[in-house]
Design a protein around this motif. Structure first.
Motif, PDB file in Angstrom:
ATOM      1  N   ASP A 109      18.651  23.214  45.690  1.00  0.00           N
ATOM      2  CA  ASP A 109      17.393  23.810  46.124  1.00  0.00           C
ATOM      3  C   ASP A 109      17.557  24.310  47.554  1.00  0.00           C
ATOM      4  OD1 ASP A 109      14.856  24.516  46.845  1.00  0.00           O
ATOM      5  OD2 ASP A 109      13.926  22.581  46.385  1.00  0.00           O
ATOM      6  N   PHE A 110      17.713  25.610  47.709  1.00  0.00           N
ATOM      7  CA  PHE A 110      17.983  26.183  49.022  1.00  0.00           C
ATOM      8  C   PHE A 110      16.787  26.115  49.969  1.00  0.00           C
ATOM      9  CE2 PHE A 110      20.791  28.939  46.196  1.00  0.00           C
ATOM     10  CZ  PHE A 110      21.929  28.200  46.444  1.00  0.00           C
ATOM     11  N   HIS A 111      15.634  25.664  49.477  1.00  0.00           N
ATOM     12  CA  HIS A 111      14.442  25.601  50.323  1.00  0.00           C
ATOM     13  C   HIS A 111      14.214  24.205  50.901  1.00  0.00           C
ATOM     14  CE1 HIS A 111      13.010  29.687  49.459  1.00  0.00           C
ATOM     15  NE2 HIS A 111      13.576  29.503  48.286  1.00  0.00           N
ATOM     16  N   GLN A 112      15.069  23.252  50.551  1.00  0.00           N
ATOM     17  CA  GLN A 112      14.973  21.954  51.197  1.00  0.00           C
ATOM     18  C   GLN A 112      15.397  22.099  52.661  1.00  0.00           C
ATOM     19  OE1 GLN A 112      17.278  19.088  48.995  1.00  0.00           O
ATOM     20  NE2 GLN A 112      15.896  19.125  47.234  1.00  0.00           N
ATOM     21  N   PRO A 113      14.691  21.440  53.585  1.00  0.00           N
ATOM     22  CA  PRO A 113      14.952  21.668  55.012  1.00  0.00           C
ATOM     23  C   PRO A 113      16.321  21.208  55.489  1.00  0.00           C
ATOM     24  CG  PRO A 113      13.390  19.864  54.698  1.00  0.00           C
ATOM     25  CD  PRO A 113      13.561  20.515  53.370  1.00  0.00           C
TER      26      PRO A 113
END
Length: 296
Positions: free
Chosen positions: A87-91
């Protein structure tokens, strides 16, 4: 651990597009099977006769000898086929954090397409390219061919795979012979890497992310890059490393190991960040956001 001054230098270089991320297997930890797991499975499946069954390069070498050199590459491609990207949107996801930086070139020894996918997720238009380290792929058209006129930019970056990628099975560096052939090729042929890729190492700070200093394949890689690092005008480079040693070691023993490993790269101006890729990615994201907010 880099000091605040090193962080400041790194952030300034990122802002000036003078930083080159260099991704290893640890950057994709949790999304892909571990090399030791694949190695054990291959050893069991193909009756590997030696004890070091967790060493992927050695087990792959056994398969290359008992079957053929392409077989371990095909097995790698089969194992990675259909794997779900992180998940590339995890910080704290490393690929996503790096994709948010305004950089033109990303280097990697990973076979997976995660860095390219992360860049596309950020609405950038990347090119995927590979090192032509063996005769089977030397003839393939390169995005850097002069008649194509391509130059990497933050909007149109390149992801350069030194050890091959899954789209070209013959390009994969898997067995011990592959690693040695790659090292010989890159050290003997000064023109093997395109000039723009060479510039990304000699004219920028390199951020090694996802490697272990003690790993054999990292030492081979590092030796192949020493010439470029020595020509880099003594810029600061950073390598993210997991802390060495075991839980049973005393504090004094661990301190000796840290001292030795820090000195190992000191002469080449490589600062070590002791932690996981996700820990570094989270801190890099926060520091980059703070830097951008403070910029005039």
């Amino acid at each position: 651990m880099p000091h605040d001054l090193d962080w400041d230098v790194l952030l300034r270089r990122i802002n000036r597009q003078q930083c080159t991320p260099f991704l290893g297997a640890g950057a994709a930890f949790g999304a892909l099977p571990l090399g030791a797991e694949l190695s054990r499975e291959w050893a069991r499946q193909f009756d590997y006769p030696l004890e070091d069954c967790t060493d992927l390069a050695r087990v792959a070498q056994y398969l290359a000898v008992t079957h053929d050199a392409v077989m371990p590459k095909e097995l790698i491609a089969e194992c990675f086929r259909g794997v779900t990207p992180p998940d590339f949107h995890q910080p704290d996801e490393p690929h996503g954090v790096l994709a948010d930086l305004p950089l033109p070139i990303y280097l990697t020894t990973n076979y997976d397409p995660f860095m390219t996918l992360a860049l596309r997720d950020r609405h950038r238009d990347p090119r995927q390219e590979l090192c032509r380290w063996n005769g089977a792929i030397a003839h393939k058209v390169s995005v850097f061919d002069s008649d194509l006129g391509y130059q990497p930019t933050p909007a149109n970056p390149v992801v350069y795979h030194l050890h091959g990628h899954l789209g070209c099975t013959e390009s994969l560096v898997v067995s011990e012979d592959d690693y040695l052939d790659f090292l010989v090729s890159i050290t003997r042929d000064t023109g093997l890497l395109p000039p723009r890729i060479q510039e990304s190492m000699t004219g920028a700070s390199i951020l090694f992310l996802g490697y272990r200093i003690a790993d054999w394949n990292f030492r081979v890689l590092f030796q192949s890059l020493v010439g470029y690092l020595e020509r880099s005008v003594r810029r600061v480079h950073i390598s993210v490393q997991l802390a060495p040693g075991s839980e049973t070691e005393s504090g004094e023993q661990k301190q000796k190991v840290f001292s030795y490993l820090n000195k190992y790269y000191e002469n080449l101006k490589v600062q070590v960040y002791w932690g996981t890729c996700r820990q570094f990615a989270a801190e890099l994201r926060q520091r980059w956001e703070d830097y951008r907010r403070a910029a005039p």
